[in-house]
Structure formats: structure tokens, C-alpha cells
Design a protein around this motif. Structure first.
Motif, PDB file in Angstrom:
ATOM      1  N   ILE A   1       0.810  -1.229   0.000  1.00  0.00           N
ATOM      2  CA  ILE A   1       0.000   0.000   0.000  1.00  0.00           C
ATOM      3  C   ILE A   1       0.838   1.271   0.000  1.00  0.00           C
ATOM      4  CG2 ILE A   1      -2.016  -1.113   1.036  1.00  0.00           C
ATOM      5  CD1 ILE A   1      -1.199   0.193   3.718  1.00  0.00           C
ATOM      6  N   GLY A   2       2.157   1.146   0.097  1.00  0.00           N
ATOM      7  CA  GLY A   2       2.992   2.340   0.080  1.00  0.00           C
ATOM      8  C   GLY A   2       4.420   2.030  -0.309  1.00  0.00           C
ATOM      9  N   VAL A   3       5.031   2.954  -1.051  1.00  0.00           N
ATOM     10  CA  VAL A   3       6.433   2.839  -1.458  1.00  0.00           C
ATOM     11  C   VAL A   3       7.053   4.221  -1.391  1.00  0.00           C
ATOM     12  CG1 VAL A   3       8.021   2.254  -3.336  1.00  0.00           C
ATOM     13  CG2 VAL A   3       5.891   0.971  -3.089  1.00  0.00           C
ATOM     14  N   ASN A   4       8.215   4.331  -0.717  1.00  0.00           N
ATOM     15  CA  ASN A   4       8.981   5.581  -0.791  1.00  0.00           C
ATOM     16  C   ASN A   4      10.453   5.226  -0.989  1.00  0.00           C
ATOM     17  OD1 ASN A   4      10.172   5.101   1.745  1.00  0.00           O
ATOM     18  ND2 ASN A   4       8.736   6.405   2.830  1.00  0.00           N
ATOM     19  N   ASP A   5      11.336   6.180  -0.841  1.00  0.00           N
ATOM     20  CA  ASP A   5      12.760   5.941  -1.101  1.00  0.00           C
ATOM     21  C   ASP A   5      13.386   4.941  -0.139  1.00  0.00           C
ATOM     22  OD1 ASP A   5      12.747   7.666  -3.229  1.00  0.00           O
ATOM     23  OD2 ASP A   5      13.513   9.374  -2.089  1.00  0.00           O
ATOM     24  N   GLU A   6      12.856   4.840   1.077  1.00  0.00           N
ATOM     25  CA  GLU A   6      13.493   4.009   2.101  1.00  0.00           C
ATOM     26  C   GLU A   6      12.774   2.712   2.423  1.00  0.00           C
ATOM     27  OE1 GLU A   6      14.303   6.288   5.593  1.00  0.00           O
ATOM     28  OE2 GLU A   6      15.211   7.911   4.456  1.00  0.00           O
ATOM     29  N   CYS A   7      11.450   2.705   2.309  1.00  0.00           N
ATOM     30  CA  CYS A   7      10.719   1.521   2.751  1.00  0.00           C
ATOM     31  C   CYS A   7       9.438   1.314   1.964  1.00  0.00           C
ATOM     32  CB  CYS A   7      10.419   1.610   4.250  1.00  0.00           C
ATOM     33  SG  CYS A   7       9.512   3.069   4.731  1.00  0.00           S
ATOM     34  N   VAL A   8       8.844   0.140   2.195  1.00  0.00           N
ATOM     35  CA  VAL A   8       7.528  -0.167   1.638  1.00  0.00           C
ATOM     36  C   VAL A   8       6.593  -0.436   2.811  1.00  0.00           C
ATOM     37  CG1 VAL A   8       8.493  -1.107  -0.478  1.00  0.00           C
ATOM     38  CG2 VAL A   8       7.973  -2.650   1.399  1.00  0.00           C
ATOM     39  N   LEU A   9       5.306  -0.267   2.579  1.00  0.00           N
ATOM     40  CA  LEU A   9       4.299  -0.480   3.611  1.00  0.00           C
ATOM     41  C   LEU A   9       3.337  -1.558   3.146  1.00  0.00           C
ATOM     42  CD1 LEU A   9       2.935   0.321   6.284  1.00  0.00           C
ATOM     43  CD2 LEU A   9       1.746   2.137   5.025  1.00  0.00           C
ATOM     44  N   LEU A  10       3.145  -2.573   4.011  1.00  0.00           N
ATOM     45  CA  LEU A  10       2.234  -3.677   3.725  1.00  0.00           C
ATOM     46  C   LEU A  10       1.054  -3.637   4.680  1.00  0.00           C
ATOM     47  CD1 LEU A  10       4.800  -6.628   3.508  1.00  0.00           C
ATOM     48  CD2 LEU A  10       3.855  -5.307   1.607  1.00  0.00           C
ATOM     49  N   SER A  11      -0.140  -3.916   4.172  1.00  0.00           N
ATOM     50  CA  SER A  11      -1.295  -4.155   5.041  1.00  0.00           C
ATOM     51  C   SER A  11      -1.601  -5.646   4.970  1.00  0.00           C
ATOM     52  CB  SER A  11      -2.504  -3.320   4.603  1.00  0.00           C
ATOM     53  OG  SER A  11      -2.980  -3.743   3.347  1.00  0.00           O
ATOM     54  N   ASP A  12      -2.355  -6.155   5.932  1.00  0.00           N
ATOM     55  CA  ASP A  12      -2.630  -7.596   6.018  1.00  0.00           C
ATOM     56  C   ASP A  12      -1.320  -8.376   5.880  1.00  0.00           C
ATOM     57  OD1 ASP A  12      -5.420  -7.120   6.200  1.00  0.00           O
ATOM     58  OD2 ASP A  12      -5.503  -6.896   4.029  1.00  0.00           O
ATOM     59  N   ALA A  13      -0.304  -7.901   6.578  1.00  0.00           N
ATOM     60  CA  ALA A  13       1.052  -8.441   6.440  1.00  0.00           C
ATOM     61  C   ALA A  13       1.251  -9.701   7.266  1.00  0.00           C
ATOM     62  CB  ALA A  13       2.064  -7.381   6.860  1.00  0.00           C
ATOM     63  N   ALA A  14       2.174 -10.525   6.784  1.00  0.00           N
ATOM     64  CA  ALA A  14       2.569 -11.735   7.507  1.00  0.00           C
ATOM     65  C   ALA A  14       4.054 -11.962   7.281  1.00  0.00           C
ATOM     66  CB  ALA A  14       1.781 -12.941   7.021  1.00  0.00           C
ATOM     67  N   ILE A  15       4.665 -12.640   8.236  1.00  0.00           N
ATOM     68  CA  ILE A  15       6.046 -13.073   8.101  1.00  0.00           C
ATOM     69  C   ILE A  15       6.004 -14.578   7.836  1.00  0.00           C
ATOM     70  CG2 ILE A  15       6.350 -13.353  10.591  1.00  0.00           C
ATOM     71  CD1 ILE A  15       9.262 -12.427  10.185  1.00  0.00           C
ATOM     72  N   VAL A  16       6.735 -15.005   6.834  1.00  0.00           N
ATOM     73  CA  VAL A  16       6.698 -16.404   6.414  1.00  0.00           C
ATOM     74  C   VAL A  16       7.888 -17.137   7.026  1.00  0.00           C
ATOM     75  CG1 VAL A  16       6.721 -17.970   4.439  1.00  0.00           C
ATOM     76  CG2 VAL A  16       5.574 -15.751   4.255  1.00  0.00           C
ATOM     77  N   TYR A  17       7.608 -18.142   7.835  1.00  0.00           N
ATOM     78  CA  TYR A  17       8.664 -18.931   8.460  1.00  0.00           C
ATOM     79  C   TYR A  17       8.967 -20.202   7.676  1.00  0.00           C
ATOM     80  CZ  TYR A  17       8.404 -15.832  12.453  1.00  0.00           C
ATOM     81  OH  TYR A  17       8.447 -14.727  13.261  1.00  0.00           O
ATOM     82  N   GLU A  18       7.955 -20.732   6.970  1.00  0.00           N
ATOM     83  CA  GLU A  18       8.164 -21.910   6.145  1.00  0.00           C
ATOM     84  C   GLU A  18       7.275 -21.788   4.914  1.00  0.00           C
ATOM     85  OE1 GLU A  18       8.329 -26.750   6.632  1.00  0.00           O
ATOM     86  OE2 GLU A  18       7.774 -25.526   8.352  1.00  0.00           O
TER      87      GLU A  18
END
Length: 85
Positions: free
Chosen positions: A35-52
Motif C-alpha cells: 500500500i505504500g512505497v517511498n525511497d526508504e521503505c515499503v508499507l504492507l497491510s494484512d502483512a505476515a512473516i513467512v517462516y516456512e
């Protein structure tokens, strides 16, 4: 010297705004709606971290843990990205 990659406006991460993306980073894999992009970072909604991952063609992660809110990821940590179906 030949220029191998041509810069195109609205390409790369900007082109994927609004899509559910997967970010392969230096240590972790993140997924969510971009949902967002700038020079330093991106922004995620409904985000998850994938372990496997399981099979990348299955369309479902074997172990993905939801993150509590919108989530920022430093662009400098992203090794590759895309939309997995």
C-alpha cells in the motif's frame, strides 16, 4: 557502455501497488498487500512473516504468521519481490 536496465516510470515496486506481494529479504520473507512505497521503505497491510514456505506454486504458505498492524519493510533489505499466485 551499454545500459542493460532502463528506468521506467511506474515500474518495479510502484507497479505492484495494491497487489498482494511477497518480499524475499536478507533474513525473512514478508507478504501482504503493498500500500505504500517511498525511497526508504515499503508499507504492507494484512502483512505476515513467512517462516516456512512449502511449495511456492501451492498458493498457500506452510507457516505464515500474521503481523499485528500495517508493516514497514526497509527497501535495502529486499533481495527480490513479486506476486505469487
Amino acid at each position: 557502455m551499454k545500459k542493460l536496465i532502463e528506468e521506467v516510470c511506474s515500474e518495479g515496486l510502484n507497479k505492484l501497488l495494491g497487489e498482494k506481494v511477497t518480499l524475499f529479504c536478507a533474513v525473512y520473507i514478508y507478504t501482504g498487500k503493498l500500500i505504500g512505497v517511498n525511497d526508504e521503505c515499503v508499507l504492507l497491510s494484512d502483512a505476515a512473516i513467512v517462516y516456512e514456505t512449502g511449495s511456492l506454486t501451492d498458493g498457500k504458505w506452510k507457516d505464515a504468521q500474521p503481523l499485528p498492524n500495517k508493516w514497514y519493510v526497509q527497501k535495502s533489505a529486499i533481495e527480490s519481490f513479486g506476486v505469487l499466485k
